[in-house]
Design a protein around this motif. Structure first.
Motif, PDB file in Angstrom:
ATOM      1  N   SER A 214      13.621   4.868   0.372  1.00 10.88           N
ATOM      2  CA  SER A 214      13.453   4.242  -0.949  1.00 10.88           C
ATOM      3  C   SER A 214      14.773   4.227  -1.703  1.00 10.88           C
ATOM      4  O   SER A 214      15.130   3.239  -2.347  1.00 10.88           O
ATOM      5  CB  SER A 214      12.405   4.995  -1.762  1.00 10.88           C
ATOM      6  OG  SER A 214      11.127   4.794  -1.190  1.00 10.88           O
TER       7      SER A 214
ATOM      8  N   GLN B 259       6.254  -0.176  -3.580  1.00  5.92           N
ATOM      9  CA  GLN B 259       5.127   0.455  -2.896  1.00  5.92           C
ATOM     10  C   GLN B 259       3.905   0.514  -3.801  1.00  5.92           C
ATOM     11  O   GLN B 259       2.793   0.236  -3.377  1.00  5.92           O
ATOM     12  CB  GLN B 259       5.543   1.860  -2.456  1.00  5.92           C
ATOM     13  CG  GLN B 259       4.469   2.583  -1.683  1.00  5.92           C
ATOM     14  CD  GLN B 259       4.971   3.929  -1.173  1.00  5.92           C
ATOM     15  OE1 GLN B 259       6.151   4.240  -1.266  1.00  5.92           O
ATOM     16  NE2 GLN B 259       4.058   4.710  -0.629  1.00  5.92           N
TER      17      GLN B 259
ATOM     18  N   ASP C  17       9.352  -2.168  -0.096  1.00  7.16           N
ATOM     19  CA  ASP C  17       9.316  -0.725   0.146  1.00  7.16           C
ATOM     20  C   ASP C  17       7.881  -0.303   0.424  1.00  7.16           C
ATOM     21  O   ASP C  17       7.074  -0.183  -0.496  1.00  7.16           O
ATOM     22  CB  ASP C  17       9.872   0.010  -1.071  1.00  7.16           C
ATOM     23  CG  ASP C  17      10.073   1.493  -0.801  1.00  7.16           C
ATOM     24  OD1 ASP C  17       9.719   1.948   0.306  1.00  7.16           O
ATOM     25  OD2 ASP C  17      10.601   2.187  -1.697  1.00  7.16           O
ATOM     26  N   GLU C  18       7.560  -0.053   1.692  1.00  6.10           N
ATOM     27  CA  GLU C  18       6.203   0.293   2.118  1.00  6.10           C
ATOM     28  C   GLU C  18       5.167  -0.617   1.465  1.00  6.10           C
ATOM     29  O   GLU C  18       4.266  -0.132   0.781  1.00  6.10           O
ATOM     30  CB  GLU C  18       5.912   1.763   1.811  1.00  6.10           C
ATOM     31  CG  GLU C  18       6.912   2.683   2.502  1.00  6.10           C
ATOM     32  CD  GLU C  18       6.449   4.129   2.560  1.00  6.10           C
ATOM     33  OE1 GLU C  18       5.250   4.335   2.837  1.00  6.10           O
ATOM     34  OE2 GLU C  18       7.265   5.025   2.341  1.00  6.10           O
TER      35      GLU C  18
END
Ligand SMILES: Nc1ncnc2c1ncn2[C@@H]1O[C@H](COP(=O)(O)OP(=O)(O)O)[C@@H](O)[C@H]1O
Ligand SMILES: [Mg+2]
Lengths: 419, 227
Positions: free
Chosen positions: B49, B93, B169-170
């Motif tokens: 991250s 995320q 991010d995810e």
């Protein structure tokens, strides 16, 4: 068109966001509102008080010197000490001709009985024998329908009188007074005017509102007056009254043969200097009120700044997100500043409105005339309102600047802390 | 040879944590070219991250150089930095939608900062939401949407200004596996249109779909495989 729509969105969106936190903003708006209300009322009272005092001082003869005869305290020019020197018509003439003086009048005060032509009502007022310029020197005006006596009245020794408003009501009730006959010195005098009953400072020989004024020449003819009593002079330059006092004293000293520095030989009350001092006190009072009000507003502005800081801290995630999505720090700063300015101006606007309403209501209150005479009628002068508005603008800029700078300094990553 | 789209050299990021310093990134060198599809993997806490935030110009490195499209990011003015961020679509995320704004308003937000007039923003947001399968949900608030739907709104928002670089991010981390696969398919579709795509994922099955897989451990790149 497009930039207009953008500008509109720049305004409406912050408004919607501010509406969403209205519960938080309400105390801030109220704080500014009451701060403004307090400042406005204080300044309005200051304005009204100053205006009333100014009027009262004008009617006290704020350009006037009041001379009276004295007794020499030491020998001078072959004359012994202890010589009594009443002011005589010749003194008056010398003084009236001086460069420093624009007008002069005698004022000989006689206690006497006057009788009205209504129900034989009588009184024992102070009767002042004065010149035609007395009203101008003293700075008083007359009730409508009347006039002061003229030079012709004096020259022809007419039996005319001007009386104080309070005495007029005592003798005649609510009836018209001008044109009526009043017996003065056992002779019929025609009343030509009534002094208007407004506040007056620096009285001498009692309240003007209780006096009867008659032409000095007429009183001389009937009563054989020899001395002037007081000599009143109106100065060309009241701001430099002490210079005029010295010059006129020298004139009188030369004529009467006393030492110019023998202060007991002729006495003077400097109304001009006293009025200047009182005006200074009034000005100081207004500054004091203004400073109190500004401090109050400053406290309100600080509380606005504080609340805005709290709001910015709460919005850090949202601000970070907006920056991440491409907002410039300048846009964030402008938006935050706009919110503070809107809050302050809203509160200030309501405060000014409430102040105007409150002052209007106060104006309707049945206050005693004397209180109103000296306190004046507090009202928001346009200049005062403009001053308050600019103070509010300053407060908004001051309160908005730092929270807005904090908002603009947010790092976008602060929005993502809880990832 | 022209410079790659992204070039990191010797990048470190140090956080002060409970008095001690933690190096979330401990010297990263990385080039990514235009049009690449990169999967970033590694255990939790390995610095993925942190790296993504630096790539997205959302944070500053402690040391090292980051060049984006030929420009050294550290030397950009605040306005230039904002302009760079507008060319990047970031999918977080945990969505990060404005809770008080509708799906349409959330998706339209980047256009506001790009200076697009309001009515055009609304039209483009509606079209983009239709493309991610939310054409019927324009007026819904985030809390009225499922996790997968919220992530689609976030993707629509990331894409609406047609960015050259997509950072995710995810994006599937908070979703069930079916929605996760759908979301990834959507991102790949956009990559096929010519964008550069960097996706962080724990899921080896999903990582295997990328053309390049970078593995991180303790703030360093430990593997970089191309296929
Ligand atoms: N804001 C922060 N303050 C302090 N430490 C942080 C912060 N963000 C990340 N870290 C630390 O940096 C390391 C890397 O974190 P991160 O980049 O989030 O890893 P990943 O995304 O791979 O799970 C972790 O040890 C994490 O605790
Ligand atoms: Mg992570």
């Amino acid at each position: 068109m497009i930039s207009l729509a953008n500008a509109w969105a720049e305004v409406t969106e912050p408004c919607r966001e501010a509406w969403a936190v209205r519960r938080r903003l309400l105390p801030v708006v109220l704080g500014i509102c009451f701060g403004t209300l307090g400042l406005s009322v204080l300044l309005a009272f200051g304005d009204g008080f100053a205006a009333a005092m100014d009027q009262a001082l004008q009617r006290a003869g704020d350009a006037m010197l009041r001379w009276s005869g004295g007794v020499t305290s030491r020998a001078h020019g072959g004359q012994p000490a202890g010589r009594a020197l009443p002011l005589l018509p010749a003194d008056l003439e010398r003084v009236a001709a001086a460069r420093e003086v624009v007008a002069a009048s005698p004022d000989a005060q006689i206690n006497g009985r006057v009788i009205a032509d209504v129900d034989e009502r009588s009184a024992n007022p102070l009767i002042s024998a004065v010149g035609a310029d007395w009203a101008f020197i003293r700075g008083v005006d007359l009730e409508t329908g009347g006039r002061f006596f003229s030079r012709t009245d004096e020259q022809e020794r007419r039996r005319v009188a001007v009386i104080g408003a309070t005495l007029a009501r005592q003798l005649y009730g609510t009836a018209d007074v001008v044109g009526r006959t009043l017996r003065v010195f056992d002779a019929p005098f025609q009343i030509v005017g009534v002094l208007s009953p407004r506040a007056q400072m620096m009285q001498y020989g009692g309240d003007d509102a209780l006096k009867v004024l008659v032409p000095f020449a007429t009183a001389q003819a009937i009563r054989g007056l020899r001395t002037c009593g007081y000599v009143l002079t109106r100065l060309r330059d009241p701001a430099n009254s002490s210079v005029a006092v010295t010059a006129l004293r020298a004139l009188l000293a030369a004529r009467n043969g006393f030492a110019p520095d023998d202060l007991a030989a002729v006495r003077v009350v400097d109304h001009a200097a006293q009025a200047g001092q009182i005006r200074g006190i009034v000005l100081g009072t207004r500054w004091f009120l203004a400073i109190l009000g500004v401090l109050g507003l400053l406290v309100a502005a600080l509380s606005v700044a504080n609340m805005m800081f709290v709001l910015v801290e709460e919005r850090v995630p949202e601000i970070g997100l907006r920056l991440a999505l491409g907002a410039t720090p300048a846009q964030i700063r402008r938006r935050q500043l706009l919110e503070t300015v809107a809050v302050v101006l809203l509160g200030g606007g309501i405060g000014l409105l409430l102040a105007a309403l409150l002052l209007a209501a106060l104006g309707q209150l049945p206050l005693p005339a004397d209180a109103r005479n000296y306190l004046g009628t507090p009202a928001l002068a346009p200049a005062t309102a403009a001053l308050i508005a600019s103070l509010l603008g300053l407060a908004a800029a001051f309160a908005g600047r730092y929270p807005a700078a904090r908002a603009a300094a947010v790092m976008p990553v602060e929005a993502l802390r809880h990832d | 040879m022209t410079e790659p789209l992204l070039r990191l050299s010797g990048v470190t990021k140090v956080y002060a944590k409970d008095g001690a310093e933690v190096a979330a990134l401990a010297g990263v060198d990385l080039d990514i070219d235009r049009g690449e599809y990169v999967a970033l993997t590694g255990p939790s806490g390995s610095g993925k991250s942190t790296l993504m935030h630096l790539l997205g110009c959302l944070d500053r490195p402690t040391a090292g150089s980051y060049r984006l499209a030929g420009a050294e990011v550290a030397t950009l003015s605040p306005d230039e930095l904002a302009a760079q961020r507008r060319k990047i679509g970031f999918v977080f995320q945990s969505f990060h939608l404005l809770p008080g704004a509708t799906a349409q308003a959330n998706a339209a937000l980047p256009l506001r900062y790009a200076g697009v007039p309001p009515h055009e923003r609304q039209d483009r947001a509606a079209a983009m939401l239709a493309r991610v399968g939310l054409g019927e949900r324009l007026r819904h608030l985030p809390r009225e949407l499922s996790g997968g739907q919220q992530q689609r709104v976030a993707i629509a928002r990331a894409l609406i200004a047609a960015p050259e670089l997509l950072l995710a991010d995810e994006p599937t981390g908070n979703l069930d596996s079916r929605s996760g696969t759908e979301i990834l398919a959507l991102l790949e579709e956009l990559w096929r249109e010519g964008r550069t795509l960097v996706v962080v994922t724990h899921d080896d099955r999903l990582a295997a779909r990328a053309r390049r897989v970078i593995r991180m451990l303790d703030g360093r790149i430990v593997a970089d495989e191309r296929r």
